[in-house]
Design an enzyme around this catalytic site. Structure first.
Site, mmCIF file in Angstrom:
data_model
loop_
_atom_site.group_PDB
_atom_site.id
_atom_site.type_symbol
_atom_site.label_atom_id
_atom_site.label_comp_id
_atom_site.label_asym_id
_atom_site.label_seq_id
_atom_site.Cartn_x
_atom_site.Cartn_y
_atom_site.Cartn_z
ATOM 1 N N HIS A 151 0.918 -1.102 0.106
ATOM 2 C CA HIS A 151 0.148 -0.036 0.079
ATOM 3 C C HIS A 151 0.973 1.367 -0.170
ATOM 4 O O HIS A 151 1.014 2.000 -1.002
ATOM 5 C CB HIS A 151 -1.063 0.076 1.232
ATOM 6 C CG HIS A 151 -2.050 -1.100 1.183
ATOM 7 N ND1 HIS A 151 -2.928 -1.529 0.214
ATOM 8 C CD2 HIS A 151 -2.023 -2.325 2.205
ATOM 9 C CE1 HIS A 151 -3.407 -2.496 0.471
ATOM 10 N NE2 HIS A 151 -3.143 -3.035 1.642
ATOM 11 N N ASP B 98 -4.854 -8.144 -3.558
ATOM 12 C CA ASP B 98 -5.132 -7.839 -2.274
ATOM 13 C C ASP B 98 -6.469 -8.794 -1.672
ATOM 14 O O ASP B 98 -6.245 -9.957 -1.756
ATOM 15 C CB ASP B 98 -5.279 -6.328 -1.892
ATOM 16 C CG ASP B 98 -5.259 -6.099 -0.336
ATOM 17 O OD1 ASP B 98 -5.102 -6.978 0.327
ATOM 18 O OD2 ASP B 98 -5.392 -4.738 -0.091
#
Length: 466
Positions: A279, A330
């Site tokens: 991220h 993810d």
């Protein structure tokens, strides 16, 4: 040595499309040569109206979260719905999946990855124990189930074994996290070693390997983190870690250590070229510089980040600082790495109120080339994976696109690659090959009907009672 050759209309290598070129691979799936010789072109298997491109590399996946797709898009009753309220529904699935159900759900996610052109995945695996937190007799049972699922569909897999120690700094234990927790670092390392020793029995040669993934600064105390990273370096393993996904993570790190997460990792000597931060959204200029100086990488997960309302990371500044950027699916709310690539650019356009934000300064290098390299080459570097490019000595991991598919028809040269990155639909991917083995033909996997049916059965059981 016997070879197999393929002759599509176009081959994407050296960051450009080439026509009149056949690609050959040995029996072990390793690319041996490219040829424009008339005799080689005649004996290669013709792939008309096709272009071959290197397989996509999905750096960050939680396969079990495929089970919650479509189950979280509503108000929970909280004042604000955020990542933290979404997490409660995710815990519901994590605590109800049996080993067999985990295998079935993971296999579904991996099938979908293959169908979208992904040939390698980094599986950030943190569900280790039985419900309630007691280890299984074999501590790696659930890791084996994930690897078994990947092996059955044929996906190349880096199992990133995740260290998870606590709910957070000065946060009481959360019973819903009990399946994740390994309190003693000695046990985490021993279990990882045991997994390594069993790997050849579970997965085909070169199709699976192991890395480590300290979950996050909030979940892994610094002393434990040092031990895990030291172990990984001794084994030359990739190290992945959630970093700065949520503002609350920044606040907790400042409260405990007086440092922001990336700054703390830099000061502690943890950032290096084997480190990938997942991220990296809420970071400042100093942290961007520190990541660049360490030659670390950031795995952006735009489809998940926008689904969870995480925010938009400063990817343009990361790239300028020399940070390698790659992509992950993810939460697997959507599995389409090219959508992640285009979303990364589009989110920045909305944020900056301008176009072509991530385009290189060099006129000879297009935006599409940069984004496609992030989805292939940089991803392979992050996972220490063998693929990422089509070149001699690398595995024949590739997907084909149908040049007559409406989503990309009419493209050529750089326009074709731009169409692939910004417009391609999954209907345009008829074939996917891993190690010279065609796993997807005409848009289908030979086991997909059973995989989908058994996944649907697990879903009905999982969500029957909530």
């Amino acid at each position: 040595m016997p070879e197999t050759g393929w002759l599509p209309d176009l081959v994407y290598k050296d960051r450009a499309f080439h026509s009149g070129v056949a690609m050959f691979a040995a029996a072990d799936g390793t690319i041996t040569r490219f040829s424009s010789d008339a005799g080689d072109l005649a004996r290669a298997n013709r792939l008309p109206n096709r272009a071959i491109l290197p397989g996509l590399v999905n750096v960050h996946s939680h396969a079990f979260q495929r089970a919650i797709r479509g189950r979280t898009e509503y108000r929970t009753g909280a004042d604000r719905d955020t990542f933290w309220t979404w997490r409660e529904k995710m815990y519901h699935a994590a605590n109800r999946l049996s080993p067999e159900a985990l295998y079935v759900v993971s296999r579904m996610a991996f099938l979908e990855m293959l169908l979208s052109g992904i040939t390698t995945v980094g599986e950030f695996h943190y569900v280790h124990h039985a419900p309630g937190g007691s280890p299984y007799e074999d501590h790696n049972l659930l890791g084996y189930e994930v690897l078994r699922a990947a092996n059955e569909v044929g996906l190349r897999t880096a199992l990133l074994r995740t260290a998870y120690v606590r709910a957070g700094y000065q946060v009481p234990p959360n019973p819903l996290q009990a399946r994740f927790i390994t309190p003693r670092v000695e046990d985490f390392i021993a279990d990882t070693e045991a997994l390594l020793s069993e790997l050849p029995k579970i997965s085909r040669s070169s199709r699976a390997w192991v890395g480590v993934a300290p979950h996050s600064i909030r979940a892994v105390p610094l002393e434990y983190l040092f031990e895990v990273v030291s172990y990984a370096r001794s084994r030359q393993m990739p190290v992945h870690m959630h970093v700065a996904e949520q503002p609350a993570e920044i606040e907790a790190s400042l409260a405990e250590y007086g440092e922001r997460p990336v700054a703390l990792l830099a000061k502690s000597g943890i950032l290096d070229r084997r480190f990938t931060g997942i991220h990296g959204i809420h970071i400042n200029d100093q942290e961007i510089k520190q990541l660049g100086e360490a030659r670390a990488r950031i795995a952006a997960c735009p489809t998940t980040e926008r689904n969870l309302g995480d925010g938009i990371g400063p990817t343009d500044e990361l790239i300028k600082a020399g940070v390698g950027v790659c992509f992950g699916s993810d939460s697997n709310v959507q599995i389409d790495l090219l959508e992640d690539a285009r979303a990364l650019e589009y989110h920045l356009r909305l944020n900056r109120i301008e176009r072509v934000v991530l385009a290189p300064d060099c006129a000879q290098e297009s935006l599409a080339r940069r984004l496609f390299a992030c989805a292939t080459e940089t991803g392979a570097e992050s996972l220490a994976a063998p693929g990422g490019k089509l070149e001699v000595g690398k595995p024949a991991d590739f997907f084909t696109v149908d040049l007559n598919d409406p989503s990309i028809a009419g493209g050529d040269g750089d326009a074709l690659l731009s169409a692939v990155v910004f417009s391609l639909e999954r209907t345009a991917i008829p074939d996917v090959c891993v190690g010279g083995e065609f796993l997807i033909r005409d848009g289908h996997h030979p086991k997909e009907e059973r995989i989908i049916r058994e996944f649907q059965e697990v879903q009905r059981k999982l969500w029957r009672e909530q």
